[in-house]
Design an enzyme around this catalytic site. Structure first.
Site, short mmCIF file in Angstrom:
data_model
loop_
_atom_site.label_atom_id
_atom_site.label_comp_id
_atom_site.label_asym_id
_atom_site.label_seq_id
_atom_site.Cartn_x
_atom_site.Cartn_y
_atom_site.Cartn_z
N LYS A 107 50.14 32.91 54.41
CA LYS A 107 49.65 34.27 54.28
C LYS A 107 50.48 35.09 53.28
O LYS A 107 49.94 35.79 52.43
CB LYS A 107 49.67 34.93 55.68
CG LYS A 107 49.09 36.32 55.76
CD LYS A 107 47.59 36.31 55.75
CE LYS A 107 46.91 37.15 54.76
NZ LYS A 107 47.48 37.75 53.65
N HIS A 150 49.60 29.75 48.91
CA HIS A 150 49.06 28.47 49.35
C HIS A 150 48.65 27.60 48.15
O HIS A 150 47.47 27.31 47.97
CB HIS A 150 47.86 28.73 50.29
CG HIS A 150 47.26 27.53 50.91
ND1 HIS A 150 47.92 26.30 51.00
CD2 HIS A 150 46.04 27.32 51.49
CE1 HIS A 150 47.13 25.43 51.60
NE2 HIS A 150 45.98 26.02 51.91
N CYS A 162 43.88 20.48 52.05
CA CYS A 162 45.00 21.44 52.13
C CYS A 162 46.23 20.85 52.82
O CYS A 162 47.29 21.46 52.84
CB CYS A 162 44.54 22.69 52.87
SG CYS A 162 42.99 23.34 52.24
N VAL A 192 45.84 32.83 46.62
CA VAL A 192 45.69 31.82 45.56
C VAL A 192 47.00 31.77 44.81
O VAL A 192 47.55 32.81 44.41
CB VAL A 192 44.53 32.19 44.62
CG1 VAL A 192 44.48 31.25 43.43
CG2 VAL A 192 43.21 32.17 45.38
N CYS A 206 43.37 36.48 54.73
CA CYS A 206 43.20 35.29 53.88
C CYS A 206 44.47 34.99 53.11
O CYS A 206 45.11 35.89 52.57
CB CYS A 206 42.06 35.52 52.88
SG CYS A 206 40.51 36.06 53.64
N SER A 207 44.83 33.71 53.02
CA SER A 207 46.02 33.32 52.25
C SER A 207 45.77 33.50 50.76
O SER A 207 44.63 33.65 50.31
CB SER A 207 46.40 31.87 52.56
OG SER A 207 45.33 30.99 52.25
#
Length: 388
Positions: A331, A335, A84, A214, A211-212
């Site tokens: 967030k 990402h 990442c 997709v 959670c970030s």
């Protein structure tokens, strides 16, 4: 200060129908050259950050940058990957090339196309950024890894759900004013705090708002040496660039300390000759809200176990002691793995040149960036300052 950012491009992040890895690369590359006021013939070397791990069937992508212009033909182009932190790995590789004197102008592009991959495969692809012999069977993919980290943190320091909700709400509020963000909606603290049909638990104590996203996206920037940069329209210099790699297996480390992150910040701040309190803002790697919370402690804003206080007191809000993720972070922004680190450098450069629009931190002079690969395995810290 051996390298400077002199131009950039940032595409909107999100579910980009009709776009491919190739089309995103081309748009970002062309935009960055235009912004820098140079042509492809002026570029000495190309570095592409692309994680892939199965998201794209086209796995050999370095030469896709050449699709932006025939004038790129025969120029060296290399793809780099570090989970990442792939985007920052590409940026730091460009810095090293300039420092070595083997290139005067380097084009760095970061890209990922994730949303056309089916959900279960997305989780499987992302889990490749963990240590598969020990962590490969964790349910819920990479969210499961950070769900276990959050559960361990809660067990040691108490329930931190209030702080995680505050971090999520802060970043979503910031993201409203970021035109490149995937989600531009102020969800509010209450929504982020409460479990609901729209905000269910995903892994351990982490809810969907922890959670970030997709995401698809690309960003690009142009690097050059300081002497050349001072003759151009703008120059954002690297006061520091530190890279710290830690063990891949979580079992070999105290995962609640993010020691690689802590060491990266220590080295970068020492290089730059500044302290954390000298920074105007920080863009940090909030792949999950628990990551941002632990990063507060690793960067020196709080002692271990006391990061919640930083969040709950609003110290990292836009009007706080040290604004963290004025962009909305991963967030809200999204990402796209290979693009995230490049995006952080681009948006920080916009801040320092006063071009950040609605997410502008007033009077921003010194930027801190932390981009992480895996669970604090690949750790990249940059400190940026405008010199022209």
């Amino acid at each position: 200060m051996t390298a400077c950012i002199v131009g950039w491009s940032h595409l909107p992040f999100g579910k980009l129908e009709g776009e491919t890895v190739e089309s995103l690369i081309v748009k970002a590359a062309v935009g960055a050259l235009d912004h820098a006021g140079i042509g492809p013939e002026d570029v000495d070397e190309i570095v592409l950050g692309h994680f892939n791990a199965g998201f794209s069937p086209q796995d050999f992508t370095a030469s896709l940058v050449l699709q932006a212009s025939d004038a790129f033909r025969f120029k060296p182009a290399t793809r780099v990957e570090n989970a990442c932190a792939t985007g920052s790995a590409a940026v730091h590789q460009g810095i090293k090339t300039i420092r070595a004197g083997s290139a005067k102008v380097v084009l760095v592009v970061g890209v990922e196309k994730m949303t056309s991959t089916p959900g279960p495969e997305i989780g499987k692809n992302l889990l490749k950024a963990s240590y598969l012999p020990e962590e490969g069977e964790i349910p819920a993919g990479f969210a499961g890894v950070f769900g276990q980290i959050a559960a361990a943190y809660f067990q040691k320091y108490g329930d931190q759900s209030d702080a995680l909700a505050m971090i999520a709400a802060k970043n979503h509020k910031n993201g409203v004013n970021n035109p490149y963000a995937q989600m531009r909606k102020d969800l509010g603290y209450d929504f982020c705090r409460q479990e609901s049909e729209k905000n269910p638990f995903v892994a351990g104590p982490l809810k969907r708002t922890d959670c970030s996203l997709v995401s698809d996206g690309a960003a690009a920037l142009v690097l050059t040496d300081t002497q050349t940069a001072l003759k151009m329209k703008r120059a954002v210099a690297f006061r520091a660039a530190a890279h710290v790699q830690d063990f891949l297996p979580i079992s070999k480390r105290d995962i609640l300390l993010f020691e690689g992150c802590s060491e990266g910040w220590k080295r970068a701040l020492d290089q730059a000759g500044v302290t954390i309190d000298d920074l105007s803002f920080v863009e940090t790697h909030d792949c999950f809200t628990i990551a941002e919370l632990i990063e507060y402690e690793a960067m020196g804003l709080a002692k271990p176990g006391e990061g919640a206080k930083i969040a709950l007191e609003g110290q990292t809000a836009m009007d706080g002691r040290l604004p963290v993720n004025p962009s909305g972070g991963l967030k809200a922004k999204g990402h796209p793995i290979g693009a995230s680190g490049v995006s952080m450098h681009v948006l920080s450069s916009m801040q320092l040149t006063g071009e950040a629009g609605g997410i502008q931190v007033p009077g921003a002079k010194l930027a801190g960036i932390f981009n992480m690969g895996g669970a604090a395995v690949a750790n990249y810290v940059s400190v940026l300052e405008r010199i022209k």
